[in-house]
Scaffold this motif. Structure first.
Motif, PDB file in Angstrom:
ATOM      1  N   GLY B 348       0.723  -1.262   0.273  1.00 14.69           N
ATOM      2  CA  GLY B 348       0.068   0.104   0.032  1.00 14.69           C
ATOM      3  C   GLY B 348       0.783   1.216   0.052  1.00 14.69           C
ATOM      4  N   LEU B 349       1.902   1.298   0.545  1.00 14.24           N
ATOM      5  CA  LEU B 349       3.024   2.256   0.395  1.00 14.24           C
ATOM      6  C   LEU B 349       3.731   2.352  -0.801  1.00 14.24           C
TER       7      LEU B 349
ATOM      8  N   MET C 116      -2.914   3.933   1.182  1.00 14.10           N
ATOM      9  CA  MET C 116      -3.959   3.261   2.053  1.00 14.10           C
ATOM     10  C   MET C 116      -3.778   3.014   3.351  1.00 14.10           C
ATOM     11  N   VAL C 117      -5.029   3.016   4.133  1.00 13.86           N
ATOM     12  CA  VAL C 117      -4.974   2.695   5.531  1.00 13.86           C
ATOM     13  C   VAL C 117      -5.866   1.439   5.796  1.00 13.86           C
ATOM     14  N   ASN C 131       8.853   2.765  10.973  1.00  6.81           N
ATOM     15  CA  ASN C 131       7.678   2.718  10.508  1.00  6.81           C
ATOM     16  C   ASN C 131       7.332   3.822   9.354  1.00  6.81           C
ATOM     17  N   VAL C 132       7.408   5.089  10.095  1.00  2.14           N
ATOM     18  CA  VAL C 132       6.822   6.485   9.208  1.00  2.14           C
ATOM     19  C   VAL C 132       8.058   6.505   8.290  1.00  2.14           C
ATOM     20  N   THR C 189       1.387   6.419   5.924  1.00  8.59           N
ATOM     21  CA  THR C 189       1.045   6.832   4.742  1.00  8.59           C
ATOM     22  C   THR C 189       1.376   8.045   4.218  1.00  8.59           C
ATOM     23  N   ILE C 190       0.837   9.051   4.761  1.00 11.82           N
ATOM     24  CA  ILE C 190       0.964  10.670   4.382  1.00 11.82           C
ATOM     25  C   ILE C 190       2.390  11.041   4.396  1.00 11.82           C
ATOM     26  N   ALA C 191       3.388  10.117   5.063  1.00 12.42           N
ATOM     27  CA  ALA C 191       4.923  10.489   4.632  1.00 12.42           C
ATOM     28  C   ALA C 191       5.229  10.409   3.448  1.00 12.42           C
TER      29      ALA C 191
END
Ligand SMILES: Nc1ncnc2c1ncn2[C@@H]1O[C@H](COP(=O)(O)OP(=O)(O)O)[C@@H](O)[C@H]1O
Ligand SMILES: [Mg+2]
Lengths: 423, 460, 279
Positions: B348-349, C116-117, C131-132, C189-191
């Motif tokens: 997804g990333l 996507m979340v 993670n980020v 995700t927003i990173a």
């Protein structure tokens, strides 16, 4: 397009290349592994397939009444059968006079020839006094040469088979006295120091007896243990956990340690005779048991709990529920596990070395308490023999062993397939 | 009566007991089965079990002990010249008697006193069988009659029978523990006797291993030298080579098959790879000794290297091949246990498949993979036939893979195969080696199994 | 454009109906345009002829009973269906007028643009920082450590998690609470700085307080990203979204302004669902 996208796009090609490289590593790894397997099988089949054929030579033997009467086993054991064979060889090649040449001539036929003559006479006592054509085993050197193992380029002095012997063989061949036949002896004979006479009968019987013992013990015991652990044992109990850890660990203990156990316990303490299928079977049972237990537990786990509730609901006791309802459903899975365990036991060698099943044994065992070897041990013994002829036998024995293992595993797979269809 | 005849007779009697018990249950119920506590079959089993079990216990106990007791009697009656022999000479005498009994020696070739002892032994044993027959039948019949009498509609036959069944089930699973205890005790016991003759210090830290040089028979402890370090380095060298082959091949194959390959490819390739695990080790040994070792030697000769024909490399390489499916199936399990959600998170990333695998899946599956590798190491250390057939006998202290080294398992086989004298340090050394092997593999297995278990729980 | 519904409270036969979506599914300046989208899992069809536009900087909620194909549709938008064996997508889906199922379109690039979340928080078993930083790292978005630190910090701040975790960035992410984990996943995700964020029931595994935090977060994120959110809860849809699309058995039944849909549903199925008759 924003800046992020441009950066991502710029890196894409490189990342895709990495990705494809990574895939190729995987493909290469698989290819190499499969290539090893192919090499293993090809090299063994290439070395072994000719052992299923055997060179035989037809000689004309005069069944001399003076030597052969009365045609009883006892008398023939003392008679000079070798002399008769030698005589017939001399008659076939009257031009051979030199002593060393004569000896070379006698070596064309196997040392088993006199026994073949004996068996012939015992079977046909009425032919005594006649000259009969008898097919006897060729000697190991002849056999190897006929099967093309001898490189004709090697100088004669380094060959075990000399040019003049080859000339004799050509002559025999032109007379139709030299053929390759299916090698029944390989399946019917016991071990022998002479490669052309060596067979797997003793090893086969030994393995068979051990498998019977191992199956007869490990299957019921394994099922019983699995039933206890899966159906009756209290959860979160220290003792039960201990048993579980134990079983899992035993499944990973080196097999040679089981051999030491068998040696110390069955032979040392119980005083059972060494080299016997009984001790071998018992040792293999201990080794196989964990596998059978683990597989049987998995089979029991796969039976849906609803079946248990249904049986308990109509008033069956827990023992009845398990034995009448759960066990029949789990049986194919358990059998699969047992077959796989047996296949492992069939191929096992090291523990058998410990309990003395590495003996030179000619006569097939008649009971569980007669000395015997096993197929893998026979392979080990032959692989250790210096004679060239044994390489072929060893490979052939391996082919037979692999065939049996293949059949067992196939049976397991088919059984599992049927099982899957059921639920 | 011979014991096995006795055994079958006993089973026959038990079957008869079943019949009687069932019949009596039907009789006492007066034709109304509902009046019985249990189904009639259970009354049958009840009687049969009572008939067979105690008698069987007597039978097996007798068979376990009779030789030892009779032997003691016979020895006690030997002339004093024999009775007062030191234990090792006495065991020779026992051997002579055993050979006489087995018919491997003729009575006229030995001391008449021994021949007589053998005759005596045979006689006592036969007598014992008569006594045993009487005893077993008496016990079986008595128990049968008693159980038969007890049958009444209120007898809780099913519960009794089920108790026996449960005990049998428990006993079967306890066998696993008994096996472990048996291994520990038998190996430990002999190993301790070894350490009485050779100091543990010498064994565990000695740099020289040559158990064969026994100079004089009475010089027990001093015969040969039992330094275990060269065996350890040899074992570790071959294991390292095997892992160097199996770990990358196994890991990469598993990753490819479980992540990249199409389902069809996987369905075909995976079972074929597993064939490698099903091939008996003796076959690998043959392959190593006959194909790989000569091939390596020739290759070395062409490159100007001298590679021993029993090189560690050949044995290690082939052992590695054997272990590939082991590593790959455990890696496969570990990868499948990684939850789908992590995979989706990475995709997804915008991670590529390779990035997902190396960055997320492998780290997440690491405990599972590491313990799989530990199990593989334990298997390589304990593997016997490949090294017996393809590695050497000489205990050289070297880390050069082109030379010949020996391993723990090779030496166990070398020490125990062939003629054994049970009390010589040479034979006992095998058990000390066995103990070491057991402890090392046990430790590896326990750690690995523990990690696997924890790891499974983490994702449940 | 609209079918006129006369008979209320009768379920139309979806299998045979020549079905049309109720409401205007087109937009003047769409981000996504989906036309005639059909999705199959093997032989089984999961989506039937979906037509829908998704606008710039809006929050659109996808609602409907479970199994109706909301997740399937969502996963079409960043080609997550590609990794499901046997899944086939037909039709035309465009992002900024680019066909996302075209050969030239690299799903890696697409997913960098469309993040996507997931339903269950799925932090990687790594530290909070890692993670980020994972996305920026694989895409090479930061030239050096300082830039990466900056990205991590802003993302965590936007996800409203910075204050809670700034002192323990090197702690494992799995040690966070469920709500924190989900916000971490949003930060992750927003990173990557996506244009669209897809959320598949992001609050269904969380308690009401954590849910409220996330809902507030979504509202803040709207200024930068287009957000497509699947939700089970109608209240949530009403609270966070501007438009709502109602799915039923693989069909898009009705789409419109959220307030319209909730106050004045036009299709009987929508009404049944909104009024809690099923679902
Ligand atoms: N991986 C899959 N394989 C096969 N069928 C699937 C798969 N995923 C979803 N489906 C089917 O597609 C339909 C829509 O599922 P989904 O999109 O997950 O529904 P929702 O998210 O609305 O609950 C369901 O009927 C479901 O059974
Ligand atoms: Mg869903």
């Amino acid at each position: 397009m924003n800046k992020t996208l441009e950066t991502v796009q710029a890196g894409l090609a490189r990342r895709r290349r990495r990705e494809s490289r990574f895939r190729w590593y995987g493909r290469i790894a698989i290819f190499v592994s499969l290539a090893f397997l192919a090499m293993l099988i090809v090299s063994i089949v290439a070395r072994g397939h000719k052992a299923f054929w055997q060179t035989e030579i037809a000689i004309d033997v005069f069944l001399d009444p003076e030597e052969l009467t009365p045609p009883t086993r006892e008398h023939l054991a003392k008679a000079d059968l070798t002399g008769l064979i030698k005589q017939s060889l001399r008659q076939m090649f009257p031009e051979v006079r030199q002593r060393r040449r004569k000896r070379a001539l006698y070596r064309l036929v196997s040392s088993a020839a006199p026994y073949q003559l004996r068996d012939y006479v015992l079977a046909h006592p009425d032919r005594i006094g006649q000259t009969v054509r008898l097919w006897v085993l060729a000697g190991a050197d002849v056999d190897l040469y006929q099967k093309g193992y001898v490189d004709p380029e090697t100088p004669e002095s380094e060959r075990r088979i000399k040019d003049y012997q080859i000339a004799w063989l050509r002559k025999l061949e032109s007379e139709g006295r030299l053929v390759l036949r299916f090698n029944r002896g390989f399946f019917l004979n016991g071990d022998s120091r002479e490669p052309e006479q060596a067979g797997i009968q003793v090893a086969f019987r030994g393995s068979l007896y051990m498998m019977v013992v191992t199956f007869a013990l490990s299957f019921p015991l394994g099922i019983a243990a699995a039933i206890y652990l899966e159906e009756f044992a209290p959860r979160n109990n220290v003792w039960v956990d201990l048993i579980e850890i134990n079983i899992n660990n035993l499944a990973a203990v080196p097999s040679i340690v089981f051999g030491l156990l068998g040696l110390a316990v069955f032979i040392g303490w119980f005083g059972l005779p060494r080299s016997t299928p009984l001790v071998g079977g018992l040792t293999l049972t201990l080794m196989t048991l964990p596998t059978v237990i683990i597989a049987s537990r998995a089979a029991l786990k796969a039976v849906p709990p609803s079946i248990r509730y249904a049986a308990l609901g109509i008033g069956a006791s827990r023992v009845q529920t398990v034995f009448h309802h759960v066990l029949p459903l789990a049986m194919p899975g358990m059998l699969t596990g047992a077959i796989i365990g047996m296949a492992r036991a069939l191929g096992e060698t090291a523990p058998l070395l410990m309990i003395g099943m590495v003996a030179f044994i000619v006569d097939p065992p008649q009971s569980l308490l007669d000395p015997a070897t096993a197929l893998p041990v026979q392979i080990y013994l032959w692989a250790d023999s210096p004679e060239r002829g044994f390489v072929e036998r060893t490979s052939a024995a391996i082919i037979v062993l692999l065939l049996f293992l293949g059949i067992m595993n196939l049976a397991a797979v088919l059984l599992r397939k049927r099982l899957e269809r059921r639920w | 009566m011979q014991p096995h005849t006795l055994f079958w007779m006993l089973l026959g009697l038990a079957a008869y007991g079943y019949y009687l018990g069932r019949k009596r249950a039907l009789t006492v119920s007066g034709g109304e089965i509902r009046r019985l506590h249990s189904l009639p079959d259970y009354y049958g089993y009840y009687v049969a079990l009572w008939c067979a079990l105690p008698a069987l216990a007597i039978l097996s106990l007798w068979l376990l002990l009779d030789d030892k007791i009779i032997l003691r009697w016979v020895l006690a009656e030997l002339p004093p010249a024999y009775r007062n022999l030191p234990p090792d000479r006495l065991s020779l005498t026992v051997n002579v008697i055993a050979n006489l009994l087995a018919g491997e020696r003729q009575a006229n070739t030995v001391d008449p006193a021994l021949a007589e002892a053998a005759e005596h032994y045979r006689h006592l044993k036969q007598l014992g069988y008569h006594a045993l027959t009487v005893l077993v039948f008496a016990c079986a019949t008595a128990a049968l009659t008693w159980a038969h009498r007890r049958i009444s509609p209120t007898l809780r036959a099913r519960n009794r029978v089920e108790t026996v069944v449960r005990i049998a089930l428990v006993a079967s699973s306890v066998l696993a523990i008994l096996t472990t205890i048996g291994i520990v005790l038998s190996v430990l016991f002999e190993a301790l006797r070894f350490f009485e003759m050779v100091s543990p210090l010498e064994f565990f830290f000695g740099l020289h291993w040559s158990p064969q040089i026994a100079i004089r028979a009475d010089q027990v402890g001093a015969s040969g030298s039992f330094g275990f370090i060269p065996l350890l380095t040899g074992t570790l060298l071959i294991t390292a080579i095997a892992m160097a082959v199996a770990a990358p091949l196994g890991l990469l194959s598993a990753i490819y098959l479980s992540e990249f390959a199409k389902r069809r490819t996987r369905a075909i390739v995976k079972p074929i790879l597993e064939v490698l695990a099903g091939v008996p080790t003796v076959v690998y040994g043959f392959f190593a000794a006959l194909v790989v070792a000569p091939w390596l030697r020739d290759l070395g000769a062409r490159l100007g290297l001298s590679i021993s024909s029993e090189s560690a490399l050949a044995a290690g390489l082939v052992m590695g091949i054997m272990i590939i499916p082991f590593v790959s199936s455990l890696t496969d399990d570990a990868l499948t246990a990684v939850p789908r959600s992590l995979r989706e998170g990475a995709y997804g990333l915008g991670a590529t498949q390779a990035e997902t695998i190396t960055g997320v899946l492998l780290p997440a599956a690491l405990p599972g993979i590491v313990s799989g590798l530990l199990l593989a190491v334990s298997r390589a250390i304990g593997e016997t036939m490949i090294v017996v057939m393809a590695a050497g006998m000489a205990a050289k202290l070297t880390l050069n893979p082109l030379e010949s080294v020996t391993t723990i398992t090779v030496q166990i086989v070398a020490l125990l195969v062939g003629d054994q004298e049970f009390d010589s340090p040479k034979t006992l050394a095998a058990f000390a080696l066995g103990l070491t092997l057991f402890v090392v593999t046990l430790a590896l297995n326990l750690v690995a199994l523990h990690v696997i278990r924890k790891y499974r729980e983490q994702y449940e | 454009m609209n079918t006129v519904i006369t008979e209320r409270h009768t379920t139309p036969d979806l299998e045979t109906d020549d079905h049309r979506t109720v409401g205007d599914y087109t937009l003047a300046e769409p981000r996504f345009t989906c036309r005639h989208v059909n999705v199959f899992y093997g032989d089984k069809q999961a989506l039937f002829d979906i037509n829908l536009d998704i606008g710039q900087r809006e929050v659109i909620a996808l609602i409907g009973p479970s199994g109706c194909g909301k997740s399937t549709f969502l996963r079409c938008l960043n080609r997550m269906n590609d990794i499901i064996e046997g899944c086939r997508v037909e039709g035309d889906i465009r992002l900024d007028d680019q066909d996302i199922y075209a050969k030239e379109m690299d799903p890696v690039l697409l997913r960098a643009r469309v993040g996507m979340v997931f339903q269950k928080p799925n932090p990687f078993p790594k530290s909070i920082y890692d993670n980020v930083a994972y996305g920026p790292r694989i895409h090479g978005l930061a030239a050096n450590r300082t830039e990466l630190d900056e990205i991590v910090e802003t993302s965590l701040k936007r996800a409203g998690l910075w204050k809670e975790v700034k002192d323990r960035l090197d702690h494992p992410a799995t040690g966070l609470s469920g709500g924190q984990q989900q916000r971490l996943c949003i930060a992750r995700t927003i990173a990557v700085n996506p244009e669209v964020v897809l959320m598949d029931e992001p609050c269904s595994a969380l308690d009401p307080i954590a849910t409220a935090t996330i809902e507030q977060l979504i509202d803040e994120l709207r200024s930068r990203y287009t957000i497509v959110i699947v939700t089970h809860s109608m209240q949530q849809a009403a609270r966070v979204s501007q438009r709502t699309a109602y799915f039923h058995m693989g069909r898009l039944i009705e789409v419109g302004e959220t307030t319209e849909i909730f106050t004045n549903p036009r299709h009987p199925l929508t009404e049944d669902y909104i009024t809690g008759r099923f679902g």
